[in-house]
Structure formats: structure tokens, C-alpha cells
Motif scaffolding. Structure first.
Motif, PDB file in Angstrom:
ATOM      1  N   ARG A 117      -9.623  -9.644   5.600  1.00 33.38           N
ATOM      2  CA  ARG A 117     -10.460  -8.567   6.134  1.00 33.38           C
ATOM      3  C   ARG A 117     -10.104  -8.335   7.610  1.00 33.38           C
ATOM      4  O   ARG A 117     -10.030  -7.211   8.087  1.00 33.38           O
ATOM      5  N   MET A 144       0.840  -1.198   0.000  1.00 35.73           N
ATOM      6  CA  MET A 144       0.000   0.000   0.000  1.00 35.73           C
ATOM      7  C   MET A 144       0.876   1.249   0.000  1.00 35.73           C
ATOM      8  O   MET A 144       0.616   2.213  -0.719  1.00 35.73           O
ATOM      9  N   ARG A 145       1.947   1.213   0.794  1.00 38.59           N
ATOM     10  CA  ARG A 145       2.809   2.388   0.913  1.00 38.59           C
ATOM     11  C   ARG A 145       3.437   2.731  -0.433  1.00 38.59           C
ATOM     12  O   ARG A 145       3.557   3.886  -0.799  1.00 38.59           O
ATOM     13  N   PRO A 183      -5.905  -2.983   7.325  1.00 41.14           N
ATOM     14  CA  PRO A 183      -6.245  -1.700   7.947  1.00 41.14           C
ATOM     15  C   PRO A 183      -7.570  -1.185   7.403  1.00 41.14           C
ATOM     16  O   PRO A 183      -7.995  -1.584   6.310  1.00 41.14           O
ATOM     17  N   PRO A 184      -8.229  -0.270   8.158  1.00 44.04           N
ATOM     18  CA  PRO A 184      -9.590   0.163   7.795  1.00 44.04           C
ATOM     19  C   PRO A 184      -9.686   0.806   6.414  1.00 44.04           C
ATOM     20  O   PRO A 184     -10.750   0.729   5.793  1.00 44.04           O
ATOM     21  N   GLN A 185      -8.596   1.412   5.927  1.00 48.59           N
ATOM     22  CA  GLN A 185      -8.747   2.086   4.627  1.00 48.59           C
ATOM     23  C   GLN A 185      -8.855   1.104   3.460  1.00 48.59           C
ATOM     24  O   GLN A 185      -9.135   1.501   2.341  1.00 48.59           O
ATOM     25  N   VAL A 186      -8.643  -0.183   3.720  1.00 45.62           N
ATOM     26  CA  VAL A 186      -8.887  -1.193   2.688  1.00 45.62           C
ATOM     27  C   VAL A 186     -10.378  -1.513   2.711  1.00 45.62           C
ATOM     28  O   VAL A 186     -10.901  -1.965   3.722  1.00 45.62           O
ATOM     29  N   LYS A 187     -11.055  -1.232   1.582  1.00 48.86           N
ATOM     30  CA  LYS A 187     -12.498  -1.464   1.568  1.00 48.86           C
ATOM     31  C   LYS A 187     -12.800  -2.946   1.327  1.00 48.86           C
ATOM     32  O   LYS A 187     -12.065  -3.622   0.605  1.00 48.86           O
ATOM     33  N   MET A 230      -4.996  -1.424  -4.942  1.00 47.05           N
ATOM     34  CA  MET A 230      -5.521  -2.109  -3.757  1.00 47.05           C
ATOM     35  C   MET A 230      -6.106  -3.483  -4.084  1.00 47.05           C
ATOM     36  O   MET A 230      -5.894  -4.459  -3.375  1.00 47.05           O
ATOM     37  N   ASP A 242     -12.930  -3.837  -2.206  1.00 44.70           N
ATOM     38  CA  ASP A 242     -11.632  -4.076  -2.850  1.00 44.70           C
ATOM     39  C   ASP A 242     -11.223  -5.528  -2.684  1.00 44.70           C
ATOM     40  O   ASP A 242     -10.744  -6.173  -3.625  1.00 44.70           O
TER      41      ASP A 242
END
Lengths: 468, 179
Positions: free
Chosen positions: A399, A138-139, A403-407, A144, A410
Motif C-alpha cells: 500500500r 499494470m501497464r 500508485p494511487p490508482q491501486v485501490k 490488479m 484490490d
């Protein structure tokens, strides 16, 4: 449909109803067996004498030498998944491949294959790679969907790549040798890794922005320290795997003994990496105990079910239905694969192996299908059950740690291309049986079943007497 | 009810001990089996007693460990519907399942397997392999394991009922065992 009486179809439907309620499967299966046994006795479809065989069958399960491999392989995996090997492997390999576009994804696939061989649990692989690689990818700006997809899919390679527990159980249910099963799985495992790598390579060319190389400032200089780190992570574990597999392939030990040696070797490997603690061993023992008991109890429950089901001619009913399918072998295989694909939405691998496979295997054998090919094929198929949204285990674990920003969307959409690739592999294996049997035909000509355990003063290695 | 809850705690404690014992059996059986293989190749020595003790211990892990596995709620379920039930719904499914599915099956299996053990015990039956072990301990594992499971099933039933009556809090969240 009712040519063999109404009881077998009713019983099959009853099984689905009892299981869907959500009570533990082992006991529900036993209950459905006894319930229909009782109905059968009252209506004259079933003879109560059949049930007298139950203690003998259960006794046969616990004295089965092959099932003894379950705790060994589980213990080996449980130790190795907790001793930090995954971290070493991923960081090192990531650095090694990182500088090329898509390199991190390639690292995940390769490490997934190695981890799959040594730990044997999808959950462990997915969680380890998710915790370590997901933030890194991600970084550095990986797409994603691609990131979550490659991690989940690489985790499921575990199922197929030898020495997999799944293949031991399949070998037991199909009555084939574990060594042959492992040999048969080598081809499809290689194919799967190749297909995954090819997909990443194609995407790296078509959409390089979705998988950038890691920037120069984050790279470690390529050189001996980096290589040493990767090799130090990989080589001892690969040696352990080859020892376990080699002793089986070359007929030096039974799969069960190889599993035990692997378990003891895993303790040594953990010590070698200076991560052996009593706490680690204690946790591994505990999770192995519950998993072993849980798995074998499903088998006990399904034994009650199948004894009654067979007593009412259910096997003949299934055979009658399936052998009449159009298209002979291929028609049967296509039907069975579609059937298992959908079944796998709801059932776990062990449930499918203990309930469905014993019903299908005689039909497959009768149609002249090589049971090793059949088993490996179903194994490839059942990998998809970890991947399809929304119930797929691998996605679920991912899941849990993402982290929360991964929907969630996605994760779900990311899985789709990989499921498609796994289905392509199913088709390849159906269309090209040689992918499985190649290693069987050309492999070492030692049948692991031919190993005789030498017993002093005769007696042979006959199974324990089943006199009651 | 308080008496039943005390009984349930007693059963839980008993099965927890048995479960711990089974944890250690895992480690022991790994070493015995690895030892058997090594002995055979290095010293060409093999003992039927040690080959048989492997699966005695395996049987013990499976049958005696099952009650502790039940206590830890690690027997696998099909959770398509179960996961979407309310807390109360899950308690009801469990209570009904324990009473109507599990306990009858276990009691029936005890009824079937106990005579088999008694017969083996009375006749002092031994394995036919040279130097093999006596067989009744292995056959005892069946009725004993099913008995412990029945006890644990009863204990779980008490806890579900108490939770439904609001007497105790019970965690019903189910997570599939890792695999």
C-alpha cells in the motif's frame, strides 16, 4: 482450567492486556513479569529467589553463540537489499518470461524466492518488487488483484526459504540445530513456489486476459545479451547463498560463522556490482544495530516473563490444557496452527517465537512430535501473518509504495487466494511430515552441532562459565 | 521544565554517540567472526580471546544499543490500538508506559545485575578457557546497558510530558521496524 492455581491464567491474560496497550513489547513483557512476580510473592504463589536467576539468564542470552547470527544475517540482507540486485533480477527475468501469458507473474515468484534467500526481509522484497514490477504489470494490463497478490505473496517466501533469520530464531527456541532446520525448510519452500507457479499457470489458461504477455514492441530480443544480464544478476547471489548454506550443511562452519562469512561476502558482492559505497555500509550497520537490539530485547523481556510464569507452574498449566486435546498429535497441531494463525493477526513473528513457542515446544516434544517438523510448520503458518488483511505487513508495505490508482480493496482481495494457498501448504505439511523430514533423512549426515572448534591447549569449546 | 528539557537533550546526545559506536561494532564483529572461521580452516589457528570478543561485542550492541533504539522509537509495539489513538493518546500511553512499565523494570534489573558485576570485578574473574578474557567487562554491560536505557526512558518521559504541556512538538507516528 484452574488446576494449577489461578495465577498462570491470570498472568497470561495480564500479558495480553499489557501488550495490547501499545507500549514497546520488550518492556511490557518485563513489567508484566515483575508485576505478577510481586503479586505472587505477596500471595505466596511465587518465590522471590527465582528472580535472582535473572542476571544469569540475560548473561546467557548475550553469550549465546546462535543469537550472534542475527546481526550477521541481518547485515547481509540489509546490504544486498540496497545494492540494486532486485532491479537487475526483476528486469532481466521479466524480459525472459515476459513473452508468455503470466510470464511477469512467474518472474515475480522466481525473483521473490531468490531475493528471499539473499535479503531475508519481507519488507525489502515486497518494496523492491512493488516498485519495479507493479507499474510494469499494470501497464501491460495485468489484473490488479492478481498483480498485488502475487507481489505480496512472493515477498513472504522470504520467511521460509533458507537461510532465513526466522528459522535461526526458531531453532534457538526449539533447541534444534539450525542446519537441520534449514534442511527441513527446503521441501516446503519448493512446494510453496510450485503451488504459486501452478496457480499462475492455471489462471493463465483459464483467464488469459488477466495476464497478457508483454507486447512484441516492448520485448528485448531473446539472445545472449538478455541471458547474460539475467545470469549476471542471479549467479553471484546464488553462489553466495550456496556458500553460506553449503558450509552449514556440510558441517564446515557453524551457522553463526556462515552468517559472518555471508556478511563479508555481501560486501564483496556489492563491490562486484559496483554499488559498494560507504553510505550503503553505514545504513546497513545502523539498521542492523537497531534490529538486533530490538529483537534481543524482546527475548530479554520475555525471559523476565517466562521466569515468573514458570515459577508459578504456568508451563504445567499449558501442558495440562494442551495435552488433553482430543486427537493426539494431529488434534494438537490443528489447534496450535489455528491459535497461531489468529495470534499472528496481532503479534509479530519475533513476539510469537519468544513468548508462545517456548510454551508450546515442551508439549509438542511430549506428544512425540518432531520439533524440526513443528518449527517449519509454524514458520509456514506465520507467513500468512504477513498476508491477511487488514494488518498484514506485506500488504501494508505494498500500500505504501503502490500508485494511487491501486485501490486498497484490490490489495486486500488480491491477497485472499494466496493466503488460501499458504493455508493449503500448512495442511500439506501437517498431513505429510515427509515434506520436511525427507531432506533430513537423506541429506548429508553431518550434524552441524558436531563441529568442534579446536582450541589450542585443550579447554574445549565449553560455553563461558556462568559462575556468579 | 526548561532545565529538564536541556537534561533530556543531553541524554539524547549521549545515547546517540553510544548508538553510533554500536553501529561500528556490527561491522567489526562481522569481520572478527568471519576472520575466526577463515583462520581456523586455512591456518588451523584459533584463539579463545577472539572467540570470546565476538559475543562481548554482540552483548555491547544489544545492551548499549537499546537506548538509541528507544530514542529512535524502534522497539516493536503491538499497534492494533496504538495506531488508532490520537496524538495525545499516544503521548499518554508512552508516558505512563515509561513511568510504570519500563523504568521500574530497568531499575530492578540494575539492582539485580550490579552486585554480579561488582563481585566479578573484585575477584578479577577470568574465563576458564585458555587465553580467555577477563569477565567483568561483559558483566558490566548488563547494569550499564540498563542504566543507559533508564536514562533514555527518563529523557523520553520528559519529552512526552513537555509535548503534552504543549512546550515542544514530538513526532509520535510509529512505524513497525522492517522485517
Amino acid at each position: 482450567m484452574f488446576s494449577h492455581g489461578i495465577m498462570p491464567p491470570l498472568m497470561f491474560a495480564g500479558m495480553i492486556c499489557f501488550m495490547v496497550i501499545g507500549f514497546p513489547v520488550a518492556f511490557s513483557l518485563g513489567a508484566v513479569g515483575l508485576f505478577f512476580g510481586l503479586v505472587g510473592i505477596l500471595t505466596g504463589h511465587f518465590d522471590a529467589l527465582f528472580l535472582q536467576a535473572l542476571p544469569l539468564r540475560i548473561y546467557g542470552i548475550i553469550s549465546n553463540d546462535l543469537l550472534l547470527a542475527i546481526p550477521f544475517f541481518t547485515f547481509m540482507g540489509a546490504l544486498l537489499e540496497r545494492c540494486g540486485l532486485a532491479e537487475d533480477l526483476l528486469e532481466g527475468t521479466g524480459q525472459l518470461f515476459g513473452p508468455i501469458p503470466g510470464g511477469l507473474a512467474v518472474a515475480v515468484i522466481l525473483v521473490g524466492a531468490v531475493l528471499g534467500a539473499i535479503t531475508g526481509t519481507v519488507a525489502a522484497s515486497v518494496i523492491a518488487m512493488g516498485v519495479i514490477s507493479l507499474p510494469v504489470m499494470m501497464r501491460y494490463g495485468y489484473d490488479m488483484k492478481l498483480t498485488t497478490g502475487v507481489i505480496a505473496a512472493s515477498g513472504t517466501i522470504t520467511q521460509l526459504i533458507p537461510p532465513s533469520l526466522v528459522l535461526v530464531v526458531l531453532a534457538d527456541q526449539l533447541g534444534k540445530s539450525v542446519g537441520d532446520m534449514y534442511l527441513g525448510a527446503i521441501g516446503p519452500s519448493i512446494l510453496q513456489v510450485t503451488i504459486f507457479l501452478a496457480y499462475v499457470a492455471v489462471l493463465a489458461i483459464l483467464r488469459p486476459n488477466s495476464m497478457p504477455p508483454i507486447p512484441p514492441e516492448a520485448r528485448q530480443p531473446f539472445g545472449w545479451p538478455l541471458l547474460r544480464r539475467v545470469l549476471w544478476g542471479m549467479i553471484p547471489s546464488i553462489v553466495l547463498i550456496f556458500l553460506v548454506l553449503g558450509t552449514i550443511f556440510f558441517g564446515l562452519a557453524t551457522p553463526t560463522e556462515a552468517g559472518a562469512l555471508g556478511a563479508v561476502g555481501a560486501i564483496g558482492l556489492a563491490a562486484l556490482h559496483r554499488r559498494l559505497t560507504w553510505n550503503l555500509v553505514r545504513q546497513a550497520m545502523s539498521s542492523t544495530m537497531t534490529l538486533t537490539s530490538m529483537v534481543v530485547f524482546i527475548l530479554i523481556g520475555s525471559t523476565v516473563f517466562s521466569l515468573v510464569f514458570q515459577g508459578m507452574d504456568g508451563g504445567r498449566w499449558i501442558e495440562h490444557m494442551l495435552s488433553g486435546l482430543p486427537g493426539g498429535q494431529v488434534g494438537f497441531l490443528i489447534f496450535v496452527n489455528i491459535f497461531i494463525f489468529f495470534l499472528a493477526f496481532f503479534l509479530d513473528f519475533f513476539e510469537i517465537a519468544f513468548i508462545v513457542i517456548p510454551l508450546l515446544a515442551p508439549v509438542a516434544a511430549k506428544l512425540g512430535i518432531d520439533l524440526i517438523w513443528f518449527g517449519v510448520l509454524l514458520c509456514v503458518n506465520m507467513q500468512t501473518s504477513f498476508m491477511h488483511p487488514p494488518f498484514g505487513f506485506a500488504l501494508f508495505y505494498l500500500r505504501g509504495i503502490a500508485p494511487p490508482q491501486v485501490k486498497s480493496s484490490d490489495i486486500y482481495w488480491g491477497a485472499v487466494p494466496w493466503v488460501v494457498m499458504q493455508l493449503i501448504l500448512v495442511i500439506i505439511v501437517i498431513a505429510w511430515p515427509g515434506s520436511v523430514t525427507y531432506w533430513l533423512d537423506h541429506g548429508p549426515k553431518v550434524d552441524p552441532n558436531s563441529i568442534k572448534i579446536e582450541i589450542p591447549l585443550g579447554g574445549g569449546d565449553a560455553p563461558p562459565p556462568l559462575k556468579f | 521544565m526548561q532545565f529538564l528539557l536541556r537534561l533530556s537533550r543531553g541524554i539524547d546526545a549521549l545515547n546517540q554517540r553510544v548508538g553510533y559506536l554500536c553501529d561500528y561494532l556490527i561491522l567489526i564483529v562481522c569481520f572478527i567472526s568471519a576472520g575466526n572461521a577463515l583462520m581456523r580452516y586455512t591456518f588451523s589457528y584459533s584463539s579463545n580471546a577472539f572467540l570470546e570478543i565476538q559475543w562481548y561485542l554482540f552483548g555491547a550492541v544489544v545492551l548499549l544499543g537499546a537506548s538509541y533504539t528507544l530514542k529512535r522509537n524502534e522497539h516493536v509495539r503491538v499497534d492494533v490500538l496504538y495506531a488508532n489513538l490520537s496524538e495525545r493518546g499516544r503521548l499518554i500511553v508512552d508516558a505512563v508506559g515509561l513511568l510504570c512499565f519500563m523504568l521500574p523494570v530497568m531499575i530492578f534489573l540494575i539492582y539485580l545485575s550490579l552486585p554480579v558485576f561488582l563481585q566479578s570485578y573484585a575477584s578479577g574473574e577470568k574465563s576458564v578457557n585458555t587465553g580467555g578474557l577477563i569477565l567483568w567487562p561483559a558483566k558490566l554491560l548488563l547494569p550499564l546497558g540498563f542504566f543507559l536505557l533508564s536514562l533514555q526512558g527518563f529523557s523520553e518521559f520528559i519529552k512526552r510530558c513537555a509535548a503534552l504541556m504543549g512546550l515542544i512538538e514530538l513526532e509520535t507516528k510509529y512505524e513497525k521496524p522492517l522485517q
